[in-house]
Motif scaffolding. Sequence first.
Motif, mmCIF file in Angstrom:
data_model
loop_
_atom_site.group_PDB
_atom_site.id
_atom_site.type_symbol
_atom_site.label_atom_id
_atom_site.label_comp_id
_atom_site.label_asym_id
_atom_site.label_seq_id
_atom_site.Cartn_x
_atom_site.Cartn_y
_atom_site.Cartn_z
ATOM 1 N N TRP A 66 2.447 -10.034 -3.736
ATOM 2 C CA TRP A 66 1.262 -8.181 -3.894
ATOM 3 C C TRP A 66 0.336 -8.799 -4.544
ATOM 4 O O TRP A 66 -0.275 -10.296 -5.220
ATOM 5 C CB TRP A 66 2.307 -7.965 -5.762
ATOM 6 C CG TRP A 66 3.824 -8.131 -4.639
ATOM 7 C CD1 TRP A 66 4.669 -7.261 -5.000
ATOM 8 C CD2 TRP A 66 5.055 -9.500 -5.484
ATOM 9 N NE1 TRP A 66 5.267 -7.033 -5.434
ATOM 10 C CE2 TRP A 66 5.798 -8.787 -5.481
ATOM 11 C CE3 TRP A 66 5.289 -10.279 -5.820
ATOM 12 C CZ2 TRP A 66 7.235 -9.398 -5.196
ATOM 13 C CZ3 TRP A 66 6.167 -10.986 -5.657
ATOM 14 C CH2 TRP A 66 7.719 -10.213 -5.359
ATOM 15 N N ARG A 125 1.908 -7.036 -0.329
ATOM 16 C CA ARG A 125 2.053 -5.943 -1.236
ATOM 17 C C ARG A 125 0.786 -5.879 -1.506
ATOM 18 O O ARG A 125 0.347 -6.489 -2.161
ATOM 19 C CB ARG A 125 3.138 -5.323 -2.303
ATOM 20 C CG ARG A 125 2.607 -3.859 -3.112
ATOM 21 C CD ARG A 125 3.304 -3.124 -3.522
ATOM 22 N NE ARG A 125 4.542 -2.949 -3.196
ATOM 23 C CZ ARG A 125 5.717 -1.849 -2.605
ATOM 24 N NH1 ARG A 125 4.973 -0.850 -2.045
ATOM 25 N NH2 ARG A 125 7.073 -2.323 -2.099
ATOM 26 N N ALA A 129 -1.572 -1.590 8.161
ATOM 27 C CA ALA A 129 -0.346 -1.022 7.020
ATOM 28 C C ALA A 129 0.478 -0.722 8.072
ATOM 29 O O ALA A 129 2.131 -0.163 7.441
ATOM 30 C CB ALA A 129 -0.827 0.482 6.265
ATOM 31 N N ASN A 130 0.594 -0.619 9.269
ATOM 32 C CA ASN A 130 1.585 -0.524 10.390
ATOM 33 C C ASN A 130 2.475 -1.639 10.007
ATOM 34 O O ASN A 130 3.863 -1.351 10.603
ATOM 35 C CB ASN A 130 1.465 0.215 11.649
ATOM 36 C CG ASN A 130 1.354 1.846 11.697
ATOM 37 O OD1 ASN A 130 1.296 2.523 10.679
ATOM 38 N ND2 ASN A 130 0.267 2.117 12.147
ATOM 39 N N THR A 151 3.086 -2.964 3.213
ATOM 40 C CA THR A 151 2.145 -2.737 2.688
ATOM 41 C C THR A 151 1.351 -1.843 1.765
ATOM 42 O O THR A 151 0.630 -2.880 0.685
ATOM 43 C CB THR A 151 3.674 -1.955 1.266
ATOM 44 O OG1 THR A 151 4.625 -2.350 2.232
ATOM 45 C CG2 THR A 151 3.830 -0.138 0.690
ATOM 46 N N LEU A 152 0.716 -1.395 2.170
ATOM 47 C CA LEU A 152 -1.014 -1.244 0.947
ATOM 48 C C LEU A 152 -0.703 -0.029 0.602
ATOM 49 O O LEU A 152 -1.094 1.811 0.564
ATOM 50 C CB LEU A 152 -1.785 -0.799 2.320
ATOM 51 C CG LEU A 152 -2.604 -1.784 2.924
ATOM 52 C CD1 LEU A 152 -3.450 -2.561 3.670
ATOM 53 C CD2 LEU A 152 -2.137 -3.050 2.622
ATOM 54 N N HIS A 153 -1.317 0.275 -0.933
ATOM 55 C CA HIS A 153 -2.135 1.153 -1.423
ATOM 56 C C HIS A 153 -3.537 1.222 -1.551
ATOM 57 O O HIS A 153 -4.404 0.329 -2.397
ATOM 58 C CB HIS A 153 -1.014 1.028 -2.965
ATOM 59 C CG HIS A 153 0.520 1.313 -2.979
ATOM 60 N ND1 HIS A 153 1.350 1.696 -2.895
ATOM 61 C CD2 HIS A 153 1.277 -0.195 -2.889
ATOM 62 C CE1 HIS A 153 2.193 1.501 -3.023
ATOM 63 N NE2 HIS A 153 2.247 0.479 -2.682
ATOM 64 N N ARG A 158 -0.208 0.225 -10.034
ATOM 65 C CA ARG A 158 1.001 0.416 -8.076
ATOM 66 C C ARG A 158 1.169 2.172 -8.451
ATOM 67 O O ARG A 158 0.827 2.727 -7.278
ATOM 68 C CB ARG A 158 2.026 -0.029 -8.123
ATOM 69 C CG ARG A 158 2.374 0.117 -6.862
ATOM 70 C CD ARG A 158 3.730 -1.181 -6.562
ATOM 71 N NE ARG A 158 4.448 -0.213 -7.386
ATOM 72 C CZ ARG A 158 5.888 -0.591 -8.209
ATOM 73 N NH1 ARG A 158 5.991 -1.624 -7.263
ATOM 74 N NH2 ARG A 158 6.710 -0.697 -8.635
ATOM 75 N N SER A 174 0.688 6.119 -2.384
ATOM 76 C CA SER A 174 1.766 6.499 -1.935
ATOM 77 C C SER A 174 1.579 5.485 -1.279
ATOM 78 O O SER A 174 0.256 5.667 0.402
ATOM 79 C CB SER A 174 2.709 7.133 -1.302
ATOM 80 O OG SER A 174 2.136 8.272 -0.170
ATOM 81 N N PRO A 175 2.481 4.386 0.364
ATOM 82 C CA PRO A 175 2.149 3.729 1.340
ATOM 83 C C PRO A 175 1.457 4.526 2.538
ATOM 84 O O PRO A 175 0.280 4.506 3.707
ATOM 85 C CB PRO A 175 2.718 3.393 1.893
ATOM 86 C CG PRO A 175 3.859 2.887 0.238
ATOM 87 C CD PRO A 175 3.637 4.217 0.195
ATOM 88 N N SER A 227 -1.919 5.958 1.779
ATOM 89 C CA SER A 227 -3.294 5.074 1.772
ATOM 90 C C SER A 227 -3.454 5.152 3.071
ATOM 91 O O SER A 227 -4.690 5.491 3.324
ATOM 92 C CB SER A 227 -2.594 3.376 1.260
ATOM 93 O OG SER A 227 -2.305 4.734 -0.236
ATOM 94 N N ARG A 228 -2.680 5.195 3.727
ATOM 95 C CA ARG A 228 -2.956 4.834 5.357
ATOM 96 C C ARG A 228 -3.872 6.319 6.388
ATOM 97 O O ARG A 228 -5.212 5.590 6.589
ATOM 98 C CB ARG A 228 -1.968 4.465 6.329
ATOM 99 C CG ARG A 228 -2.135 4.191 7.750
ATOM 100 C CD ARG A 228 -1.414 3.809 8.811
ATOM 101 N NE ARG A 228 -2.057 3.321 10.005
ATOM 102 C CZ ARG A 228 -1.870 4.229 10.698
ATOM 103 N NH1 ARG A 228 -1.339 5.811 10.814
ATOM 104 N NH2 ARG A 228 -1.973 3.432 12.233
#
Length: 280
Positions: free
Chosen positions: A107, A161, A190-191, A196-198, A254, A259-260, A263-264
């Motif tokens: 993380w 993450r 992110a895909n 997982t990206l925030h 967080r 959300s992911p 964020s994307r």
Amino acid sequence: MPSRRVITGRSQEPRRRFAEELRLLRTEKGDSLRQLEVVLGWSASTFGKMEGGQSLGSPEVVEALDQHYGTTPMLLTLWELAVGDPSQFMEQYRRYMVLEAEAVGLWYFAVSRPPGLLQTSGYAREALAAGGLKGEELEQQVEARIGRRKVLEGPDAPPFRAILSEAVLRNSLRDPREWREQLGFLAEAANSPNITLHVLRFGKGLHALDSTAMMFLRMAEGRTVAYTENDLRGELIEESGRVESLHRTYDVVRDLALSPAESRTFILRMLEEVPCEPST
């Protein structure tokens, strides 16, 4: 463990001794420079320059070689002597790098720059150059940083993450093409099923991680360690009470982030704002 070398007049010089050990260890193992490139991820020319004495390489490369040859920490010790100032090589960071390679979960909180594990070569080069590196040393460090991305690749890659402060996406590079590549890389990452990206937007108020980049590593035996870093120093934290307290802080931050999926979308919107060609 390979047998110790006889100390000769030549090998009493730390830099030559280091290069000599690299050549002898590879010869004994029967590896070619190309095989080292395939197994460890750095270029054959990097290893060739280290064995020829033209370059000392980076601590990350030396750590990988130590593990490959089963000589830990002999090569790192010789590297420190060859550098000439052992204080330049931070013991805590060395231990952190070992733990990062072994972690089964990661993380991260990024204050103003993408995590090193998610940086493109263009971003890494400008960031490291800003810290004063140049020439061959700069290229060695760029290669070492990009090589670390192997941690997140492959079918057995650990989950990762990362919370990115909005400042990470606003502090652009000088070259718009390089900046587009970095943002595109983040959107692509992110895909990935294990990433997982925030994004933590501006305006969410002050929080305990405002000025501190932080990484948590979950190890196979179940414990978690933390590494905090600011402009002045880094600290590896292994005491469970402190790690748990920091992890609670991370969870609070967080919860403030997008959300992911959001964020994307935000990263892609930032990408659209970057000009395709540099201004003249």
